[in-house]
Scaffold this motif. Structure first.
Motif, PDB file in Angstrom:
ATOM      1  N   ARG A 149      25.118   8.259  28.987  1.00 56.79           N
ATOM      2  CA  ARG A 149      26.119   8.030  28.031  1.00 56.79           C
ATOM      3  C   ARG A 149      25.692   7.998  26.501  1.00 56.79           C
ATOM      4  NH1 ARG A 149      27.834   2.718  27.754  1.00 56.79           N
ATOM      5  NH2 ARG A 149      29.638   3.882  26.457  1.00 56.79           N
ATOM      6  N   CYS A 150      26.505   8.259  25.926  1.00 61.47           N
ATOM      7  CA  CYS A 150      26.170   7.935  24.352  1.00 61.47           C
ATOM      8  C   CYS A 150      26.213   6.423  23.825  1.00 61.47           C
ATOM      9  CB  CYS A 150      25.681   8.656  23.151  1.00 61.47           C
ATOM     10  SG  CYS A 150      25.332   8.516  21.569  1.00 61.47           S
ATOM     11  N   PRO A 151      26.004   5.449  23.671  1.00 62.66           N
ATOM     12  CA  PRO A 151      26.843   4.219  22.937  1.00 62.66           C
ATOM     13  C   PRO A 151      27.132   4.077  21.834  1.00 62.66           C
ATOM     14  CG  PRO A 151      24.363   3.858  22.505  1.00 62.66           C
ATOM     15  CD  PRO A 151      24.303   5.439  23.355  1.00 62.66           C
ATOM     16  N   ASP A 152      27.054   5.575  21.366  1.00 63.85           N
ATOM     17  CA  ASP A 152      27.510   5.389  19.751  1.00 63.85           C
ATOM     18  C   ASP A 152      28.703   6.690  19.313  1.00 63.85           C
ATOM     19  OD1 ASP A 152      26.073   3.114  19.164  1.00 63.85           O
ATOM     20  OD2 ASP A 152      24.547   4.563  18.833  1.00 63.85           O
ATOM     21  N   CYS A 153      29.182   7.444  20.138  1.00 61.21           N
ATOM     22  CA  CYS A 153      29.585   8.843  19.647  1.00 61.21           C
ATOM     23  C   CYS A 153      30.367   9.085  21.231  1.00 61.21           C
ATOM     24  CB  CYS A 153      29.374  10.030  19.308  1.00 61.21           C
ATOM     25  SG  CYS A 153      28.221  10.862  20.991  1.00 61.21           S
ATOM     26  N   PRO A 154      31.626  10.274  20.500  1.00 64.74           N
ATOM     27  CA  PRO A 154      32.662  10.596  22.278  1.00 64.74           C
ATOM     28  C   PRO A 154      31.794  11.396  23.197  1.00 64.74           C
ATOM     29  CG  PRO A 154      33.562  10.443  19.839  1.00 64.74           C
ATOM     30  CD  PRO A 154      32.198  10.289  19.731  1.00 64.74           C
TER      31      PRO A 154
ATOM     32  N   ALA B 223      17.200  11.698  23.337  1.00 63.78           N
ATOM     33  CA  ALA B 223      17.949  10.969  21.984  1.00 63.78           C
ATOM     34  C   ALA B 223      19.175  12.253  22.307  1.00 63.78           C
ATOM     35  CB  ALA B 223      18.161  11.528  20.695  1.00 63.78           C
ATOM     36  N   CYS B 224      20.652  11.303  22.126  1.00 62.04           N
ATOM     37  CA  CYS B 224      21.960  12.118  22.377  1.00 62.04           C
ATOM     38  C   CYS B 224      22.260  13.801  21.177  1.00 62.04           C
ATOM     39  CB  CYS B 224      23.079  11.280  21.878  1.00 62.04           C
ATOM     40  SG  CYS B 224      24.854  11.947  21.700  1.00 62.04           S
ATOM     41  N   TYR B 225      22.652  14.584  21.817  1.00 59.36           N
ATOM     42  CA  TYR B 225      22.208  15.432  21.254  1.00 59.36           C
ATOM     43  C   TYR B 225      24.030  15.576  20.004  1.00 59.36           C
ATOM     44  CZ  TYR B 225      25.981  16.756  25.501  1.00 59.36           C
ATOM     45  OH  TYR B 225      26.713  16.421  25.667  1.00 59.36           O
ATOM     46  N   ARG B 226      24.181  14.658  19.911  1.00 54.06           N
ATOM     47  CA  ARG B 226      25.701  14.756  19.288  1.00 54.06           C
ATOM     48  C   ARG B 226      25.198  14.034  17.873  1.00 54.06           C
ATOM     49  NH1 ARG B 226      31.999  14.461  21.318  1.00 54.06           N
ATOM     50  NH2 ARG B 226      32.280  15.564  18.152  1.00 54.06           N
ATOM     51  N   CYS B 227      24.917  12.215  18.380  1.00 53.81           N
ATOM     52  CA  CYS B 227      25.531  12.116  16.822  1.00 53.81           C
ATOM     53  C   CYS B 227      23.494  11.508  16.773  1.00 53.81           C
ATOM     54  CB  CYS B 227      25.743  10.890  17.222  1.00 53.81           C
ATOM     55  SG  CYS B 227      25.152   9.431  18.480  1.00 53.81           S
ATOM     56  N   GLY B 228      22.245  11.854  17.985  1.00 51.34           N
ATOM     57  CA  GLY B 228      21.242  11.379  17.627  1.00 51.34           C
ATOM     58  C   GLY B 228      20.507  10.011  18.285  1.00 51.34           C
TER      59      GLY B 228
HETATM   60 ZN   LIG Z   1      26.298  10.354  20.522  1.00 52.34          ZN
END
Ligand SMILES: [Zn+2]
Ligand SMILES: [Zn+2]
Length: 305
Positions: free
Chosen positions: A132-137, A112-117
């Protein structure tokens, strides 16, 4: 600096010297026969190497073998062995870094992304494993990497081609962690040269937005640079990731049962960071405050809660 002269080719000429299939095949044969076969194996005989290489013309074969002796190969007993230079040539070729150009289209892995999950996606290209995260910067904004990039790790093609993407993802982060831990101890994992630490935190970091700071182009102001004075190996990293093998960070991570690799990186990225007067401070989940001082000394400031 004094450099050895005479027998050894240096600089660009070494590539021209090795730019011959017979010479490379001789090194491959010797590697299989005398290195991979185990530490106590005998030297390889002339006839064995010649049979492996498969050159009928003995004059041509002898010419190339003689050229290698003293530079990459040594005569030993009744046969031949590889010098460390010859072993290194074979190993570098086997990583695929000089020849193979695999591309792996980004795919989801179980992390999981540590910024948005959101679930992260992982791809490979240009010798780098990109998460990379598909949902946050993500972590950084740079025209060399796609939006949402959370990590970009130099990784050899052999590490992608020899296993599945999920395993490569974990190995790349663990490997990267070991590399920066070694660099934080002051020397380069590649060439053993001295490492210079650059701590240059963003003093005008924009914490307000959900995006990436316009000033430093990072989501996180507390990054450090580690660069080798000799070979130039450069790593930008979270200072606590680079010191995760020593106290106090090692103890906190152990108490929280954080797995090395991606989980460790993601965990540290979540610790709130403050930059004041050029000093970086992190709030650890155990209630203690971790200060990063010049030279990458990491100290606990205040007791754990
Ligand atoms: Zn994210
Ligand atoms: Zn180096």
């Amino acid at each position: 600096m004094d450099r050895p002269s005479g027998a050894s080719p240096s600089g660009a000429s070494v590539f021209a010297f090795l730019g011959n299939d017979v010479r490379l095949a001789i090194l491959d044969s010797l590697y299989e026969r005398t290195v991979e076969a185990g530490p106590m194996t005998d030297e390889a005989s002339y006839s064995t190497i010649r049979e492996d290489v498969g050159v009928d013309d003995s004059g041509r074969f002898n010419y190339h073998l003689d050229k290698l002796v003293g530079r990459f190969v040594t005569r030993h007993g009744d046969g031949y062995r590889l010098l460390e230079s010859g072993r290194t040539v074979v190993r570098i070729r086997r990583t695929g870094i000089l020849s193979s150009k695999p591309d792996v289209e980004p795919r989801s892995v179980d992390a999981a992304c540590y910024r948005c999950g959101s679930g992260v996606v992982v791809g490979y290209g240009h010798g780098h494993l990109l998460t990379r995260c598909p949902d946050c910067p993500g972590l950084l904004a740079h025209d060399m990497v796609p939006e949402g990039t959370l990590s970009a790790l130099s990784y050899p093609p052999s590490g992608i081609e020899s296993t599945d993407l999920e395993t490569a993802f974990h190995r790349a982060h663990r490997r990267g962690n070991h590399q920066v831990c070694m660099m934080s101890e002051g020397f380069c994992p590649c060439c053993a040269g001295d490492v210079t630490v650059t701590i240059d935190p963003c003093l005008d970091h924009d914490h307000a937005g959900e995006g990436v700071c316009n000033e430093c182009r990072l989501s996180h102001p507390g990054f450090v640079g580690l660069s080798c004075d000799v070979c130039g190996l450069l790593r930008m990293t979270h200072p606590l990731y680079a010191t995760a093998c020593r106290e106090p960070v090692a103890g906190i991570l152990a108490a929280r049962d954080v797995e090395p690799g991606w989980e460790r990186f993601a965990e540290l990225m979540r610790w709130p960071v403050t930059v004041a007067e050029g000093e970086i401070a992190f709030d650890a989940p155990d209630g203690s405050r971790i200060l990063v001082t010049d030279g990458l000394e990491v100290v606990r400031d205040g007791p754990p809660a």
